[in-house]
Motif scaffolding. Structure first.
Motif, PDB file in Angstrom:
ATOM      1  N   CYS A  52       0.816  -1.184   0.153  1.00  0.00           N
ATOM      2  CA  CYS A  52       0.043  -0.011   0.001  1.00  0.00           C
ATOM      3  C   CYS A  52       0.786   1.229  -0.038  1.00  0.00           C
ATOM      4  CB  CYS A  52      -0.800  -0.165   1.104  1.00  0.00           C
ATOM      5  SG  CYS A  52      -2.002  -1.357   1.440  1.00  0.00           S
ATOM      6  N   GLU A  53       1.856   1.097   0.768  1.00  0.00           N
ATOM      7  CA  GLU A  53       2.723   2.345   1.092  1.00  0.00           C
ATOM      8  C   GLU A  53       4.124   1.997   1.501  1.00  0.00           C
ATOM      9  OE1 GLU A  53       0.083   5.216   3.336  1.00  0.00           O
ATOM     10  OE2 GLU A  53       2.024   5.127   4.490  1.00  0.00           O
ATOM     11  N   VAL A  54       5.209   2.603   0.875  1.00  0.00           N
ATOM     12  CA  VAL A  54       6.581   2.276   1.096  1.00  0.00           C
ATOM     13  C   VAL A  54       7.027   3.381   1.814  1.00  0.00           C
ATOM     14  CG1 VAL A  54       8.737   1.341   0.193  1.00  0.00           C
ATOM     15  CG2 VAL A  54       6.657   1.127  -1.173  1.00  0.00           C
ATOM     16  N   ASN A  55       7.815   3.397   2.890  1.00  0.00           N
ATOM     17  CA  ASN A  55       8.560   4.059   3.541  1.00  0.00           C
ATOM     18  C   ASN A  55       9.904   3.459   4.522  1.00  0.00           C
ATOM     19  OD1 ASN A  55       9.259   6.407   5.202  1.00  0.00           O
ATOM     20  ND2 ASN A  55       7.586   6.035   6.859  1.00  0.00           N
ATOM     21  N   GLU A  56      11.120   4.172   3.779  1.00  0.00           N
ATOM     22  CA  GLU A  56      12.297   3.696   4.205  1.00  0.00           C
ATOM     23  C   GLU A  56      12.503   2.282   4.421  1.00  0.00           C
ATOM     24  OE1 GLU A  56      13.082   5.977   7.392  1.00  0.00           O
ATOM     25  OE2 GLU A  56      12.967   7.878   6.423  1.00  0.00           O
ATOM     26  N   GLY A  57      12.314   1.473   3.282  1.00  0.00           N
ATOM     27  CA  GLY A  57      12.324  -0.067   3.433  1.00  0.00           C
ATOM     28  C   GLY A  57      11.426  -0.840   4.211  1.00  0.00           C
ATOM     29  N   LYS A  58      10.335  -0.009   4.739  1.00  0.00           N
ATOM     30  CA  LYS A  58       9.196  -0.775   5.375  1.00  0.00           C
ATOM     31  C   LYS A  58       8.127  -0.366   4.452  1.00  0.00           C
ATOM     32  CE  LYS A  58      10.868  -0.728   9.997  1.00  0.00           C
ATOM     33  NZ  LYS A  58      10.470  -0.445  11.539  1.00  0.00           N
ATOM     34  N   ALA A  59       7.163  -1.183   4.693  1.00  0.00           N
ATOM     35  CA  ALA A  59       5.997  -1.084   3.808  1.00  0.00           C
ATOM     36  C   ALA A  59       4.760  -1.556   4.448  1.00  0.00           C
ATOM     37  CB  ALA A  59       5.838  -1.866   2.434  1.00  0.00           C
ATOM     38  N   ILE A  83       5.788  -4.741   6.769  1.00  0.00           N
ATOM     39  CA  ILE A  83       6.883  -5.672   6.661  1.00  0.00           C
ATOM     40  C   ILE A  83       8.124  -4.937   5.862  1.00  0.00           C
ATOM     41  CG2 ILE A  83       5.350  -7.838   6.208  1.00  0.00           C
ATOM     42  CD1 ILE A  83       5.749  -7.600   3.330  1.00  0.00           C
ATOM     43  N   LEU A  84       9.251  -5.640   6.187  1.00  0.00           N
ATOM     44  CA  LEU A  84      10.363  -5.022   5.694  1.00  0.00           C
ATOM     45  C   LEU A  84      10.268  -5.333   3.893  1.00  0.00           C
ATOM     46  CD1 LEU A  84      13.042  -6.293   7.989  1.00  0.00           C
ATOM     47  CD2 LEU A  84      11.912  -4.011   7.781  1.00  0.00           C
ATOM     48  N   VAL A  85      10.634  -4.460   3.199  1.00  0.00           N
ATOM     49  CA  VAL A  85      10.625  -4.819   1.590  1.00  0.00           C
ATOM     50  C   VAL A  85      11.927  -4.395   1.108  1.00  0.00           C
ATOM     51  CG1 VAL A  85       8.197  -4.707   1.387  1.00  0.00           C
ATOM     52  CG2 VAL A  85       9.547  -2.627   1.355  1.00  0.00           C
ATOM     53  N   SER A  86      12.329  -4.840  -0.166  1.00  0.00           N
ATOM     54  CA  SER A  86      13.348  -4.180  -0.703  1.00  0.00           C
ATOM     55  C   SER A  86      13.321  -2.822  -1.163  1.00  0.00           C
ATOM     56  CB  SER A  86      13.794  -5.284  -2.093  1.00  0.00           C
ATOM     57  OG  SER A  86      12.812  -4.758  -2.911  1.00  0.00           O
ATOM     58  N   GLU A  87      14.390  -2.159  -1.569  1.00  0.00           N
ATOM     59  CA  GLU A  87      14.449  -0.736  -1.691  1.00  0.00           C
ATOM     60  C   GLU A  87      13.471  -0.341  -3.044  1.00  0.00           C
ATOM     61  OE1 GLU A  87      18.597   0.036  -1.736  1.00  0.00           O
ATOM     62  OE2 GLU A  87      18.544  -0.507   0.383  1.00  0.00           O
TER      63      GLU A  87
END
Lengths: 192, 118
Positions: free
Chosen positions: A32-39, A72-76
């Motif tokens: 939904c939303e990505v913020n500094e490696g977290k989404a 969760i943590l996601v890739s850049e």
């Protein structure tokens, strides 16, 4: 990178020596939303719907099925939309986090593997914990004393080697066991 | 009913496995690959299949034979294991149950199994 997975169950390989394996189904996830490696991601779990969920679904343009949200943590490189699962095909090691099976209020023999006492011969010491400390000095119980209490139903993480990943069905096969019951949702984190 | 994903995972492993159809009471000869240090060799093991249990890749058979000095020997093998090079059915037995554990209590002529004739 993390992924939401469902524990399917266990099996084994026919190789020599045989490896016990656990099958994990990677749950379809929308970013939904990505913020500094977290989404913030959404996935489908149960049929729960209320106004708060509806509002979020409207905000992120999601269908009715995606009714549970998590961070969760996601890739850049991650962008809003479908979560990219390609990292799993190259993964060799993962950390699996699940909620362990709840055992309720358990005694010390089950919870801490105390030996217990003899069953018979007039013994009046069976499954209780026994003495929990010293005497008038120090006049208190030492911190960390192992006693009966709630056991299980806690988040636990284990390391597993990856055996294979079936991208078509989204089935991740890891060596060994993971905590929790079949059908439980958890997450795997790609370590290597 | 088993989970379709587990079944799928196991079936891909079982592809190309050629296991003859047999049941408890049949006499089988198994070619077992064993590892001695660095070397590998194949050893035959022959006896009566007394039990078959499990499903999928976890299916096992128990084979009983009478070894040296009339001592009963039982070994359990994973039926689809890669260590089983060959399985040969030597004789069909006429038995009325799926688990032949009663053979453990019998010795000599009592422990014979009649051959199945059709």
């Amino acid at each position: 990178m993390e992924f939401i997975v469902e524990k399917i169950g266990m099996s084994r390989t026919i190789s020599v020596p045989s490896t016990p394996v656990t099958l994990l189904k990677v749950v379809e996830t929308k970013v939904c939303e990505v913020n500094e490696g977290k989404a913030v991601v959404a996935y489908s779990h149960s049929k729960k719907a209320n106004k708060a969920i509806e509002g979020q679904q409207k905000k992120y343009n999601l269908s009715k099925d995606f009714n549970t949200f998590a961070t969760i943590l996601v890739s850049e490189k991650a962008e809003a939309g479908d979560l990219d699962m390609s990292a799993l095909s190259e993964a060799t090691k993962v950390k699996s986090s699940f909620t362990t099976k709840g055992r309720g209020f358990s005694g010390v023999m089950k919870r801490w593997n105390f030996a217990g006492g003899p069953g018979g011969h007039g013994s009046r010491f069976h499954r209780t914990g026994g003495s929990i400390g010293n005497a008038e000095w120090p006049g208190r119980v030492q911190k960390g004393r192992k006693m009966a209490g709630q056991y299980g139903n806690a988040m636990t993480t284990v390391k597993n080697n990856v055996v294979s990943y079936d991208a078509e069905n989204g089935v991740l096969v890891v060596a060994g066991a993971v905590p929790g019951a079949n059908g439980a949702l958890g997450r795997v984190k790609v370590v290597k | 009913m088993r989970n379709k994903y587990i079944e799928n995972f196991e079936n891909t492993q079982l592809e190309g496995k050629n296991i003859p159809d047999f049941r408890a009471g049949d006499t089988v000869r198994l070619a077992v690959e064993i590892k001695e240090g660095e070397k590998k060799r194949v050893q035959d093991y022959e006896g009566v299949c007394i039990s078959m249990r499990g499903q999928g890749t976890g299916k096992t058979i128990t084979v009983r034979k009478i070894g040296a000095n009339a001592i009963g020997v039982e070994r359990t093998f994973p039926l689809f294991s890669d260590s089983l090079v060959e399985i040969k059915v030597l004789r069909r037995g006429r038995v009325r149950r799926a688990k032949l554990f009663y053979l453990r209590d019998l010795a000599g002529k009592k422990a014979r199994i009649k051959e199945l004739r059709k």
